[in-house]
Design a protein around this motif. Sequence first.
Motif, PDB file in Angstrom:
ATOM      1  N   PHE A 221       0.926  -1.169   0.178  1.00 18.28           N
ATOM      2  CA  PHE A 221      -0.003  -0.005  -0.028  1.00 18.28           C
ATOM      3  C   PHE A 221       0.895   1.346   0.064  1.00 18.28           C
ATOM      4  CE2 PHE A 221      -2.428  -3.291   2.007  1.00 18.28           C
ATOM      5  CZ  PHE A 221      -3.645  -3.273   1.240  1.00 18.28           C
ATOM      6  N   ALA A 222       0.393   2.374  -0.794  1.00 15.56           N
ATOM      7  CA  ALA A 222       1.231   3.412  -0.725  1.00 15.56           C
ATOM      8  C   ALA A 222       0.061   4.655  -0.509  1.00 15.56           C
ATOM      9  CB  ALA A 222       2.123   3.570  -2.175  1.00 15.56           C
ATOM     10  N   ALA A 223       0.789   5.544   0.072  1.00 14.54           N
ATOM     11  CA  ALA A 223      -0.095   6.834   0.216  1.00 14.54           C
ATOM     12  C   ALA A 223       0.672   8.106   0.500  1.00 14.54           C
ATOM     13  CB  ALA A 223      -0.738   6.800   1.672  1.00 14.54           C
ATOM     14  N   PRO A 224       0.248   9.490   0.003  1.00 11.97           N
ATOM     15  CA  PRO A 224       1.119  10.734  -0.025  1.00 11.97           C
ATOM     16  C   PRO A 224       1.564  10.675   1.496  1.00 11.97           C
ATOM     17  CG  PRO A 224      -0.976  10.834  -1.221  1.00 11.97           C
ATOM     18  CD  PRO A 224      -0.951   9.360  -0.481  1.00 11.97           C
ATOM     19  N   VAL A 225       2.351  11.656   1.703  1.00 19.16           N
ATOM     20  CA  VAL A 225       2.953  12.137   3.036  1.00 19.16           C
ATOM     21  C   VAL A 225       1.528  12.596   3.638  1.00 19.16           C
ATOM     22  CG1 VAL A 225       3.581  14.583   1.875  1.00 19.16           C
ATOM     23  CG2 VAL A 225       4.333  13.747   4.163  1.00 19.16           C
ATOM     24  N   GLY A 226       1.768  12.470   4.962  1.00 18.57           N
ATOM     25  CA  GLY A 226       0.679  12.718   5.854  1.00 18.57           C
ATOM     26  C   GLY A 226      -0.673  12.057   6.017  1.00 18.57           C
ATOM     27  N   SER A 227      -0.752  10.867   5.124  1.00 21.71           N
ATOM     28  CA  SER A 227      -2.061  10.145   4.898  1.00 21.71           C
ATOM     29  C   SER A 227      -1.935   9.028   5.927  1.00 21.71           C
ATOM     30  CB  SER A 227      -2.077   9.318   3.608  1.00 21.71           C
ATOM     31  OG  SER A 227      -2.036  10.565   2.752  1.00 21.71           O
ATOM     32  N   HIS A 247     -10.505   8.523   1.258  1.00 20.34           N
ATOM     33  CA  HIS A 247     -10.294  10.118   0.860  1.00 20.34           C
ATOM     34  C   HIS A 247      -9.538   9.802  -0.630  1.00 20.34           C
ATOM     35  CE1 HIS A 247     -11.059  10.916   5.051  1.00 20.34           C
ATOM     36  NE2 HIS A 247     -11.602  12.090   4.589  1.00 20.34           N
ATOM     37  N   GLY A 248      -9.492   8.639  -1.178  1.00 16.74           N
ATOM     38  CA  GLY A 248      -8.881   8.730  -2.573  1.00 16.74           C
ATOM     39  C   GLY A 248      -7.137   8.952  -2.405  1.00 16.74           C
ATOM     40  N   ARG A 249      -6.694   8.548  -1.167  1.00 17.22           N
ATOM     41  CA  ARG A 249      -5.313   8.702  -1.162  1.00 17.22           C
ATOM     42  C   ARG A 249      -4.425   7.342  -0.892  1.00 17.22           C
ATOM     43  NH1 ARG A 249      -3.823  13.897   0.278  1.00 17.22           N
ATOM     44  NH2 ARG A 249      -2.067  13.224   1.930  1.00 17.22           N
ATOM     45  N   LEU A 250      -4.839   6.465  -1.491  1.00 14.32           N
ATOM     46  CA  LEU A 250      -4.253   5.061  -1.503  1.00 14.32           C
ATOM     47  C   LEU A 250      -4.220   4.501  -2.648  1.00 14.32           C
ATOM     48  CD1 LEU A 250      -3.081   3.343   1.076  1.00 14.32           C
ATOM     49  CD2 LEU A 250      -5.274   2.294   1.037  1.00 14.32           C
ATOM     50  N   VAL A 251      -3.193   3.748  -3.014  1.00 12.86           N
ATOM     51  CA  VAL A 251      -2.745   2.799  -4.136  1.00 12.86           C
ATOM     52  C   VAL A 251      -2.367   1.575  -3.644  1.00 12.86           C
ATOM     53  CG1 VAL A 251      -2.657   4.710  -5.911  1.00 12.86           C
ATOM     54  CG2 VAL A 251      -0.715   3.595  -4.904  1.00 12.86           C
ATOM     55  N   ALA A 252      -2.231   0.390  -4.285  1.00 10.01           N
ATOM     56  CA  ALA A 252      -1.866  -0.779  -3.777  1.00 10.01           C
ATOM     57  C   ALA A 252      -1.630  -1.931  -4.993  1.00 10.01           C
ATOM     58  CB  ALA A 252      -2.929  -1.607  -2.890  1.00 10.01           C
ATOM     59  N   SER A 253      -0.805  -2.832  -4.646  1.00  8.09           N
ATOM     60  CA  SER A 253      -0.734  -3.927  -5.514  1.00  8.09           C
ATOM     61  C   SER A 253      -0.227  -5.095  -4.593  1.00  8.09           C
ATOM     62  CB  SER A 253       0.381  -3.608  -6.702  1.00  8.09           C
ATOM     63  OG  SER A 253      -0.240  -2.732  -7.526  1.00  8.09           O
ATOM     64  N   ALA A 254      -0.350  -6.393  -5.255  1.00  8.73           N
ATOM     65  CA  ALA A 254      -0.001  -7.412  -4.705  1.00  8.73           C
ATOM     66  C   ALA A 254       1.374  -8.137  -5.085  1.00  8.73           C
ATOM     67  CB  ALA A 254      -0.922  -8.531  -4.623  1.00  8.73           C
ATOM     68  N   LEU A 255       2.499  -7.929  -4.464  1.00 12.35           N
ATOM     69  CA  LEU A 255       3.595  -8.505  -5.134  1.00 12.35           C
ATOM     70  C   LEU A 255       4.092  -9.683  -4.518  1.00 12.35           C
ATOM     71  CD1 LEU A 255       5.611  -4.979  -4.494  1.00 12.35           C
ATOM     72  CD2 LEU A 255       3.883  -5.506  -6.228  1.00 12.35           C
ATOM     73  N   PRO A 256       4.843 -10.663  -5.477  1.00 11.61           N
ATOM     74  CA  PRO A 256       5.382 -11.745  -5.264  1.00 11.61           C
ATOM     75  C   PRO A 256       6.423 -11.740  -4.149  1.00 11.61           C
ATOM     76  CG  PRO A 256       6.001 -11.459  -7.212  1.00 11.61           C
ATOM     77  CD  PRO A 256       5.058 -10.374  -6.982  1.00 11.61           C
ATOM     78  N   LEU A 257       6.731 -12.803  -3.332  1.00 12.43           N
ATOM     79  CA  LEU A 257       7.728 -12.671  -2.171  1.00 12.43           C
ATOM     80  C   LEU A 257       9.077 -13.236  -2.782  1.00 12.43           C
ATOM     81  CD1 LEU A 257       8.722 -12.333   0.761  1.00 12.43           C
ATOM     82  CD2 LEU A 257       7.820 -14.761   1.054  1.00 12.43           C
ATOM     83  N   ALA A 258      10.073 -12.531  -2.755  1.00  7.24           N
ATOM     84  CA  ALA A 258      11.221 -13.209  -3.220  1.00  7.24           C
ATOM     85  C   ALA A 258      12.062 -13.449  -2.060  1.00  7.24           C
ATOM     86  CB  ALA A 258      12.165 -12.286  -4.115  1.00  7.24           C
ATOM     87  N   GLY A 259      12.539 -14.407  -1.897  1.00  3.16           N
ATOM     88  CA  GLY A 259      13.413 -15.148  -0.835  1.00  3.16           C
ATOM     89  C   GLY A 259      12.261 -15.873   0.436  1.00  3.16           C
ATOM     90  N   THR A 260      12.807 -15.965   1.569  1.00  2.00           N
ATOM     91  CA  THR A 260      12.070 -16.439   2.488  1.00  2.00           C
ATOM     92  C   THR A 260      12.323 -15.564   4.093  1.00  2.00           C
ATOM     93  OG1 THR A 260      14.034 -17.724   3.150  1.00  2.00           O
ATOM     94  CG2 THR A 260      12.368 -18.707   1.755  1.00  2.00           C
TER      95      THR A 260
END
Length: 260
Positions: A221-227, A247-260
Amino acid sequence: MPRMLDVSDDVRAEIGDEEADRLLAGDNTPGSYDCTSCRTPGDAEQERTSTVLFVGDETAVLAFAHSTCLPSQIVTVSEEQLQGAVRSITGDDGSASADSAPSQAVLGVTSGLVLIEGELRPALVVEPTGAIARPGAAQGGGDEFLPLLIEQGFMPVTSLDSVPPALPGWSVLLAMGQLHAILQPGTGGGSPVAWWQAHQPLQVTEDWRTAANKTQTVLLFAAPVGSIGRQPREDMLRDALDKAATHGRLVASALPLAGT
């Protein structure tokens, strides 16, 4: 009262014993400060505090961080980045003689478990310490952090009711149970490169690592400063994510895990 200050051997070697001893004695050290990592207030007389030395081509700047955010260390940056950091550290008051330099934000990364579709999912939350401008853009042009990520394939999130879609080519590097980096595709189909890399591997909880190994997927998840801010508990982190999404201040993605 002695200050609860950590000065690493690397930092001491760079600034010299005399300056390091002055810092430890309380000279040239603000009692209170804004953490260079999470940008929330800290107090060197009340909590463990790290000295972080930013070193550029011609300039070096000493900053302070909560020891829970960053260890005492040297961070090598470009001179342009350093001048931007100076503006951030000094509160943009012009005393750094860097009026024409763009601000350089640092990406803060927090790990936590987020309940989605009845299952606790391992998540990373990324929030910069300042506004992110497009490369080459004029200063004061607004925060482009979310638009830049959307262009990379991250999806806007309006609620945390479902798992976000996967993002091809991106991954989360976990090694020996510690978080090392968030990787993005290399240019021209080359090897992945670090979009974010820990200065020192970050510890994650056993529950987080178990969940990541089970699903082989980490939600980013990623959001601008102060969110989002620095939340001490996972339930408070979830509340902050929900508010950012609303408030429309969030984006996201599912990322595969590399390593353990």
